[in-house]
Design a protein around this motif. Structure first.
Motif, PDB file in Angstrom:
ATOM      1  N   PRO A  56      61.455  47.646  34.798  1.00 15.33           N
ATOM      2  CA  PRO A  56      60.495  48.038  35.835  1.00 15.33           C
ATOM      3  C   PRO A  56      59.204  48.558  35.222  1.00 15.33           C
ATOM      4  O   PRO A  56      59.212  49.348  34.286  1.00 15.33           O
ATOM      5  N   GLY A  57      58.086  48.093  35.765  1.00 14.87           N
ATOM      6  CA  GLY A  57      56.780  48.539  35.304  1.00 14.87           C
ATOM      7  C   GLY A  57      56.240  47.813  34.097  1.00 14.87           C
ATOM      8  O   GLY A  57      55.121  48.093  33.655  1.00 14.87           O
ATOM      9  N   SER A  58      57.024  46.875  33.529  1.00 14.73           N
ATOM     10  CA  SER A  58      56.567  46.174  32.333  1.00 14.73           C
ATOM     11  C   SER A  58      56.168  44.733  32.609  1.00 14.73           C
ATOM     12  O   SER A  58      55.827  44.013  31.685  1.00 14.73           O
ATOM     13  N   TYR A  59      56.205  44.312  33.868  1.00 12.65           N
ATOM     14  CA  TYR A  59      55.879  42.917  34.182  1.00 12.65           C
ATOM     15  C   TYR A  59      54.380  42.683  34.054  1.00 12.65           C
ATOM     16  O   TYR A  59      53.563  43.494  34.486  1.00 12.65           O
ATOM     17  N   ARG A  60      54.033  41.566  33.456  1.00 16.90           N
ATOM     18  CA  ARG A  60      52.642  41.158  33.352  1.00 16.90           C
ATOM     19  C   ARG A  60      52.521  39.733  33.877  1.00 16.90           C
ATOM     20  O   ARG A  60      53.279  38.858  33.457  1.00 16.90           O
ATOM     21  N   ALA A  61      51.586  39.537  34.762  1.00 16.31           N
ATOM     22  CA  ALA A  61      51.401  38.209  35.344  1.00 16.31           C
ATOM     23  C   ALA A  61      50.960  37.230  34.271  1.00 16.31           C
ATOM     24  O   ALA A  61      50.184  37.589  33.376  1.00 16.31           O
ATOM     25  N   PRO A  62      51.459  35.997  34.320  1.00 17.16           N
ATOM     26  CA  PRO A  62      51.046  35.007  33.316  1.00 17.16           C
ATOM     27  C   PRO A  62      49.575  34.650  33.476  1.00 17.16           C
ATOM     28  O   PRO A  62      48.991  34.808  34.555  1.00 17.16           O
ATOM     29  N   ALA A  63      49.003  34.182  32.408  1.00 14.46           N
ATOM     30  CA  ALA A  63      47.591  33.795  32.438  1.00 14.46           C
ATOM     31  C   ALA A  63      47.396  32.597  33.355  1.00 14.46           C
ATOM     32  O   ALA A  63      48.285  31.755  33.522  1.00 14.46           O
ATOM     33  N   ALA A  64      46.245  32.544  33.985  1.00 10.76           N
ATOM     34  CA  ALA A  64      45.951  31.450  34.915  1.00 10.76           C
ATOM     35  C   ALA A  64      45.862  30.130  34.164  1.00 10.76           C
ATOM     36  O   ALA A  64      45.377  30.069  33.034  1.00 10.76           O
ATOM     37  N   ASP A  65      46.358  29.090  34.812  1.00  8.77           N
ATOM     38  CA  ASP A  65      46.320  27.763  34.220  1.00  8.77           C
ATOM     39  C   ASP A  65      44.938  27.156  34.451  1.00  8.77           C
ATOM     40  O   ASP A  65      44.547  26.912  35.602  1.00  8.77           O
ATOM     41  N   LYS A  67      43.947  24.252  34.091  1.00  5.41           N
ATOM     42  CA  LYS A  67      44.016  22.891  34.607  1.00  5.41           C
ATOM     43  C   LYS A  67      44.331  22.847  36.099  1.00  5.41           C
ATOM     44  O   LYS A  67      44.180  21.803  36.736  1.00  5.41           O
ATOM     45  N   ALA A  68      44.808  23.970  36.646  1.00  2.00           N
ATOM     46  CA  ALA A  68      45.181  24.004  38.061  1.00  2.00           C
ATOM     47  C   ALA A  68      43.925  24.055  38.924  1.00  2.00           C
ATOM     48  O   ALA A  68      42.954  24.752  38.595  1.00  2.00           O
ATOM     49  N   ALA A  69      43.979  23.329  40.040  1.00  2.00           N
ATOM     50  CA  ALA A  69      42.834  23.305  40.956  1.00  2.00           C
ATOM     51  C   ALA A  69      42.765  24.623  41.712  1.00  2.00           C
ATOM     52  O   ALA A  69      43.765  25.136  42.199  1.00  2.00           O
ATOM     53  N   ALA A  70      41.597  25.199  41.786  1.00  2.00           N
ATOM     54  CA  ALA A  70      41.411  26.470  42.484  1.00  2.00           C
ATOM     55  C   ALA A  70      40.050  26.451  43.172  1.00  2.00           C
ATOM     56  O   ALA A  70      39.087  25.872  42.647  1.00  2.00           O
ATOM     57  N   PRO A  71      39.942  27.073  44.348  1.00  2.00           N
ATOM     58  CA  PRO A  71      38.647  27.101  45.034  1.00  2.00           C
ATOM     59  C   PRO A  71      37.640  27.943  44.259  1.00  2.00           C
ATOM     60  O   PRO A  71      37.976  28.950  43.649  1.00  2.00           O
ATOM     61  N   LYS A  72      36.424  27.511  44.296  1.00  2.00           N
ATOM     62  CA  LYS A  72      35.370  28.233  43.604  1.00  2.00           C
ATOM     63  C   LYS A  72      34.913  29.419  44.451  1.00  2.00           C
ATOM     64  O   LYS A  72      34.846  29.344  45.672  1.00  2.00           O
ATOM     65  N   LYS A  73      34.626  30.503  43.788  1.00  2.00           N
ATOM     66  CA  LYS A  73      34.167  31.693  44.475  1.00  2.00           C
ATOM     67  C   LYS A  73      32.756  31.479  44.978  1.00  2.00           C
ATOM     68  O   LYS A  73      31.891  30.961  44.266  1.00  2.00           O
ATOM     69  N   GLY A  74      32.530  31.885  46.227  1.00  2.00           N
ATOM     70  CA  GLY A  74      31.215  31.701  46.812  1.00  2.00           C
ATOM     71  C   GLY A  74      30.186  32.637  46.213  1.00  2.00           C
ATOM     72  O   GLY A  74      30.515  33.714  45.692  1.00  2.00           O
ATOM     73  N   GLY A  75      28.936  32.260  46.337  1.00  2.00           N
ATOM     74  CA  GLY A  75      27.850  33.068  45.816  1.00  2.00           C
ATOM     75  C   GLY A  75      27.346  34.073  46.837  1.00  2.00           C
ATOM     76  O   GLY A  75      27.900  34.209  47.936  1.00  2.00           O
ATOM     77  N   PRO A  76      26.270  34.791  46.530  1.00  2.00           N
ATOM     78  CA  PRO A  76      25.716  35.799  47.456  1.00  2.00           C
ATOM     79  C   PRO A  76      25.308  35.202  48.799  1.00  2.00           C
ATOM     80  O   PRO A  76      25.499  35.838  49.844  1.00  2.00           O
ATOM     81  N   ALA A  77      24.766  34.000  48.794  1.00  2.00           N
ATOM     82  CA  ALA A  77      24.358  33.374  50.053  1.00  2.00           C
ATOM     83  C   ALA A  77      25.565  33.099  50.943  1.00  2.00           C
ATOM     84  O   ALA A  77      25.501  33.286  52.172  1.00  2.00           O
ATOM     85  N   TYR A  78      26.653  32.658  50.336  1.00  2.00           N
ATOM     86  CA  TYR A  78      27.859  32.374  51.110  1.00  2.00           C
ATOM     87  C   TYR A  78      28.390  33.642  51.772  1.00  2.00           C
ATOM     88  O   TYR A  78      28.711  33.652  52.967  1.00  2.00           O
TER      89      TYR A  78
END
Length: 203
Positions: A56-65, A67-78
């Motif tokens: 407990p308390g020692s779990y670390r999320a794996p690094a993001a892949d 190559k996996a498709a992910a939505p792009k974060k919107g900019g200030p205008a969005y």
């Protein structure tokens, strides 16, 4: 004609078991009277942690892949456009539903004394504490004094699960509001309140 059960009975003689077979199981075959010993595994007094066990308390999320498709974060205008849309849309909904909400508030106050709105504490973005508004569907002191309305069994279940079937604290108008989900309408007020905190209806 009835069969004679005693004629069909087969007798098996006892086979002496050697001391070395203690702790083993005799598995009789259909074509032989010779026992086949099957050994049990020895008991484990202190088994090692299961493979893949994480303390407990020692779990670390794996690094993001990458190559996996992910939505792009919107900019200030969005985000500016989205915020403006949220405010305009919520304000329009509040204007359209003003009369039904006012009517519901009057019905709530006639059915049971107390304020028509219920403020509930939630955890928002970044762990920030926020408050959401709903139309009150229970008696005004439902959470402060549940023992006034519940039987001992209901109270024990509520303290354990925070939920009771056929909760006696729900008012007659509240049952209708919950069944139709109309008690959720004031949540549209939460959107403009982020910019205009003075719109708070409950101190």
């Amino acid at each position: 004609m009835e069969e004679n059960v005693s004629d069909k009975t087969e007798y098996v003689k006892d086979v002496p078991v050697d001391a070395a077979l203690i702790g083993q199981v005799g598995d009789w075959r259909a074509d032989s009277q010779t026992p086949v010993a099957t050994e049990f595994p020895l008991p484990v007094e202190n088994p090692a942690p299961a493979q893949g066990f994480v303390a407990p308390g020692s779990y670390r999320a794996p690094a993001a892949d990458p190559k996996a498709a992910a939505p792009k974060k919107g900019g200030p205008a969005y985000f500016a456009f989205k915020r403006a849309f949220d405010i305009v849309f919520s304000a329009a909904v509040c204007a359209v539903l003003a009369i039904p909400v006012v009517a519901a508030c009057v019905a709530i106050e006639i059915d049971s004394p107390g304020k028509p709105f219920f403020r509930q504490k939630r955890v928002g973005k970044g762990g920030k504490t926020i408050y959401i508004f709903k139309l009150r569907t229970m008696v005004s002191d439902a959470h402060e004094h549940p023992e006034k309305y519940m039987t001992p069994d209901q109270l024990a279940k509520w303290q354990r699960e925070q939920k009771v079937d056929d909760d006696p604290r729900i008012t007659r108008v509240g049952r209708f509001l919950r069944r139709t989900s109309l008690d959720e309408l004031p949540q549209f007020i939460n959107v403009p309140r982020v910019i205009y905190p003075s719109l708070a209806l409950v101190p």
